[in-house]
Design an enzyme around this catalytic site. Structure first.
Site, PDB file in Angstrom:
ATOM      1  N   LYS A   1       0.854  -1.187   0.000  1.00  0.00           N
ATOM      2  CA  LYS A   1       0.000   0.000   0.000  1.00  0.00           C
ATOM      3  C   LYS A   1       0.890   1.238   0.000  1.00  0.00           C
ATOM      4  CE  LYS A   1      -3.587  -2.363   2.655  1.00  0.00           C
ATOM      5  NZ  LYS A   1      -4.219  -2.472   3.989  1.00  0.00           N
TER       6      LYS A   1
ATOM      7  N   ASP B   1       4.826  -0.340  14.654  1.00  0.00           N
ATOM      8  CA  ASP B   1       3.520  -0.592  15.285  1.00  0.00           C
ATOM      9  C   ASP B   1       3.634  -0.752  16.797  1.00  0.00           C
ATOM     10  OD1 ASP B   1       2.114  -0.607  12.910  1.00  0.00           O
ATOM     11  OD2 ASP B   1       1.067  -2.474  13.370  1.00  0.00           O
TER      12      ASP B   1
ATOM     13  N   GLY C   1      -8.932  -6.634  12.375  1.00  0.00           N
ATOM     14  CA  GLY C   1      -8.087  -6.786  13.552  1.00  0.00           C
ATOM     15  C   GLY C   1      -8.514  -5.698  14.520  1.00  0.00           C
TER      16      GLY C   1
ATOM     17  N   LEU D   1     -18.316  -7.850   9.206  1.00  0.00           N
ATOM     18  CA  LEU D   1     -19.464  -7.511  10.045  1.00  0.00           C
ATOM     19  C   LEU D   1     -20.659  -6.997   9.248  1.00  0.00           C
ATOM     20  CD1 LEU D   1     -18.015  -6.013  13.343  1.00  0.00           C
ATOM     21  CD2 LEU D   1     -18.486  -8.363  12.723  1.00  0.00           C
TER      22      LEU D   1
ATOM     23  N   GLY E   1     -12.193   0.473  10.814  1.00  0.00           N
ATOM     24  CA  GLY E   1     -13.314   0.282   9.898  1.00  0.00           C
ATOM     25  C   GLY E   1     -14.654   0.118  10.584  1.00  0.00           C
TER      26      GLY E   1
ATOM     27  N   GLU F   1      -3.003   6.469   9.732  1.00  0.00           N
ATOM     28  CA  GLU F   1      -1.658   5.987  10.048  1.00  0.00           C
ATOM     29  C   GLU F   1      -0.623   6.523   9.062  1.00  0.00           C
ATOM     30  OE1 GLU F   1      -1.810   1.650  11.515  1.00  0.00           O
ATOM     31  OE2 GLU F   1      -3.769   1.964  10.607  1.00  0.00           O
TER      32      GLU F   1
END
Length: 398
Positions: free
Chosen positions: A14, A148, A212, A284, A331, A385
């Protein structure tokens, strides 16, 4: 200052090109199916249009080279020369106990990151391939690594230690490290900026909830605790990860199902969580559709998912002696109002007075979703981020 941010995974890269210090996004996209048949680059044009460019990309250097060529392309690009890129910032997943801050990448830093590979065997090698690719393709450009795990190096020993044999843990580096640190750092600081609070004098709980997920307790500007542990499996129930589970269950299943270590790892990482309980999906949105159709296991999975988050919020409020701000991000945290409502309902004892009406209409933007009389401010802050990585890169190199 133009900063290229790279996040190299095992089968993806990315990227985002930002103009700093404003943080304006000049270009963004990502390579998917890297090293597999049908690899492609998907980019977002300034007008929001998505463009897919197919190309055979067997490894990271070729992928990064293709990204750079697209950045300079007459049709899809935004720069005329690679010299316009001032620096490159990398997401590095695991810095172990060796890094408590972002750092300029040097041969010594690379060697230390390589020493942490046993702690993140899937992520660190892929992250480093991005660094090596840039060294080859843009020789001489300065690079910064943003970890991280670094944000959680302020956790006290009684928080990060496991109740396992002391010397054995020291020998193998077994302890809680935490992840999603760049996200927790960004949204906690941004929430204080929005609310006009002093970051160094505020008790904050940040809920980064996506496929996550993790919750962090941040007290007076420093991370006190986080739900993720030595690996990204501990803590909350996630899309395919189990979260907290009695270790005795795993040894029981090893015998009952004839599983080895690799089988247990696959079970708790890829077959558990929302997917494992519902039998429907790890997404979800699909779970919500199944609930509407009366699927009882989907309902159970969602109830478990929300309950775990709520339980951690209460625990971290206790650990900090109270809480001033609760932040939702990720998200699910940014877009799924039902989870936010379930977590914040019946929390008046803790000082949360929730505004259900404001919450229901809120998706993906910065917004306070508690009532004015609430002692705890509940706020949604979309994470960024890449901006944080670019900001660290700019700060370190200036």
């Amino acid at each position: 200052m133009k900063v290229l941010v790279l996040n190299c995974g095992s089968s993806s890269v990315k990227y985002k090109l930002l103009e700093m210090p404003k943080g304006d996004v000049l270009a963004q996209g990502g390579v998917e199916k890297l090293g597999l048949p049908g690899s492609f680059l998907k980019l977002t044009m300034p007008n929001g249009e998505k463009v897919v460019l197919e190309k055979d990309m067997p490894e990271h250097t070729i992928a990064v080279e293709f990204i750079l060529s697209v950045l300079k392309d007459d049709k899809y690009g935004c720069i005329k020369s690679y010299e316009e890129i001032d620096a490159v910032g990398h997401r590095l997943v695991h810095g172990g106990e060796k890094f408590s801050n972002s750092v300029e990448i040097t041969p010594e830093v690379i060697a230390k990151v390589e020493e942490c590979i046993p702690l993140a065997p899937l992520h660190n090698p892929a992250n480093l391939k991005g660094v090596v690719a840039i060294e080859k393709l843009l020789p001489g450009i300065r690079q910064v690594g943003v970890f991280d795990t670094a944000f959680f190096q302020t956790m006290p020993e009684h928080v990060y230690r496991y109740a396992l044999p002391y010397d054995m843990c020291n020998k193998h580096g077994v302890r809680r490290y935490g992840f999603h640190g760049t996200s927790h750092r960004y949204v906690s600081a941004r929430a204080c900026e929005i609310l006009g609070l002093d970051y160094d004098k505020t008790r904050i709980i940040t809920a980064h909830i996506g496929n996550g997920a993790s919750i962090a307790a941040i007290k007076n500007g420093k991370a006190l605790d986080v739900s993720l542990g030595m690996t990204p499996v501990e803590g909350l129930m996630m899309g395919t990860r189990s979260g907290d589970v009695d270790p005795g269950v795993l040894t029981f299943l090893m015998e009952a199902e004839g599983l080895q270590a690799a089988g247990i790892s696959e079970l708790i990482n890829k077959k558990s969580g929302v997917l494992g309980v519902s039998g429907v999906s790890s997404d979800l949105r699909e779970i919500e559709d199944a609930i509407k159709n009366g699927n009882e296991r989907a309902t159970l999975a969602m109830t478990m998912y929300d309950y775990r988050i709520k339980k951690y919020v209460g625990a971290y409020a206790a650990a900090m002696g109270g809480v001033d701000v609760l932040v939702f991000t990720g998200g699910v945290g940014e877009n799924q109002y039902t989870t936010r409502e379930k977590v914040c309902t019946d929390m008046e004892f803790m000082g949360i007075v929730f505004d259900s009406k404001v919450n229901e209409g809120m998706r993906g933007k910065e917004m306070v979703i508690s009532k004015p009389e609430s002692k705890v401010t509940v706020i949604v802050v979309p994470t960024d981020e890449e901006y944080m990585i670019a900001s660290d890169t700019m700060t370190i190199l200036k």
